[in-house]
Design a protein around this motif. Structure first.
Motif: not given
Ligand code: FES
Length: 214
Positions: A85-90, A113-115
């Motif tokens: 999650r932190p990787t995708v949020e970044l 990925v986000m959805s």
């Protein structure tokens, strides 16, 4: 090729021996987040979003893991979520602020990925305002590179290497200034556009035809 049975997220599925867990999952309708994977390219394990939890709790990338008969893996555990999650949020925080005009609209892997992770883009943006927009890079006479949309997955770089057998593209720069660029003699690029076809997020785009005024 012999068949093996594995268990992904509680579902028994059949796979060809030698197939990876990610390819097996996707072929059986089980989505595992991924950005750097492409079925025609060798797996590099760059994005590290396809993590899965093994029976002993170890996290392993599904795109590089061949199936083993009887293996049990889980892709939706708290441990996996905490790791990716932190990787995708970044990535979202540093991504272009609008999807309008993006060549990948409707087929963007980052959106998928986000959805899948149910990430609220507005919340991410509130927590970390996006940095200043970077200028479009006029890569060559056929296509441009948008560093604001690129997720540095390396699919374009690996397409050049795996499909064409040449290494014309590579990462340059450091930290947040890292981007993809021609490395060496860019005149060797034949503009086959295979890299554009595989880019998962619209980081590469065809040049707009120049308007000629009469
Ligand atoms: Fe496995 Fe990127 S898809 S590391």
């Amino acid at each position: 090729m012999s068949k093996v049975t594995i268990n992904i997220d509680g579902k028994e599925v059949q796979a060809e021996s030698g197939q990876t867990v990610l390819d097996t999952a996707l072929a059986n309708g089980i989505y595992i987040p991924h950005l750097c994977h492409h079925p025609e390219l060798k797996p590099r394990g760059v994005c590290r979003l396809c993590l899965m939890e093994m029976a002993d709790g170890e996290l392993i990338t599904a795109c590089r893991m061949p199936v083993i008969a009887g293996m049990v893996v889980k892709t939706k555990t708290k441990k996996v979520d905490k790791a990716i999650r932190p990787t995708v949020e970044l990535l979202i925080a540093y991504h272009h602020d609008t999807c309008r005009g993006c060549p990948a609209i409707g087929k963007c892997e980052l959106q998928t990925v986000m959805s899948h992770l149910k990430i609220d883009r507005k919340r991410v943006r509130r927590l970390r305002p996006p940095p200043a927009k970077k200028p479009l890079d006029k890569m060559n006479s056929s296509f441009d590179y948008d560093p604001n949309r690129c997720v540095l997955c390396g699919v374009c770089i690996n397409t050049c290497e795996d499909i064409h057998g040449v290494s014309l593209l590579y990462y340059v720069g450091r930290g947040h200034e890292t981007k993809v660029a021609f490395y060496g003699d860019e005149k060797k690029c034949e503009s086959c556009l295979e890299c554009l076809a595989r880019c998962p997020v619209g980081g590469l785009m065809l040049k707009k035809p120049v308007e000629v005024r009469h």
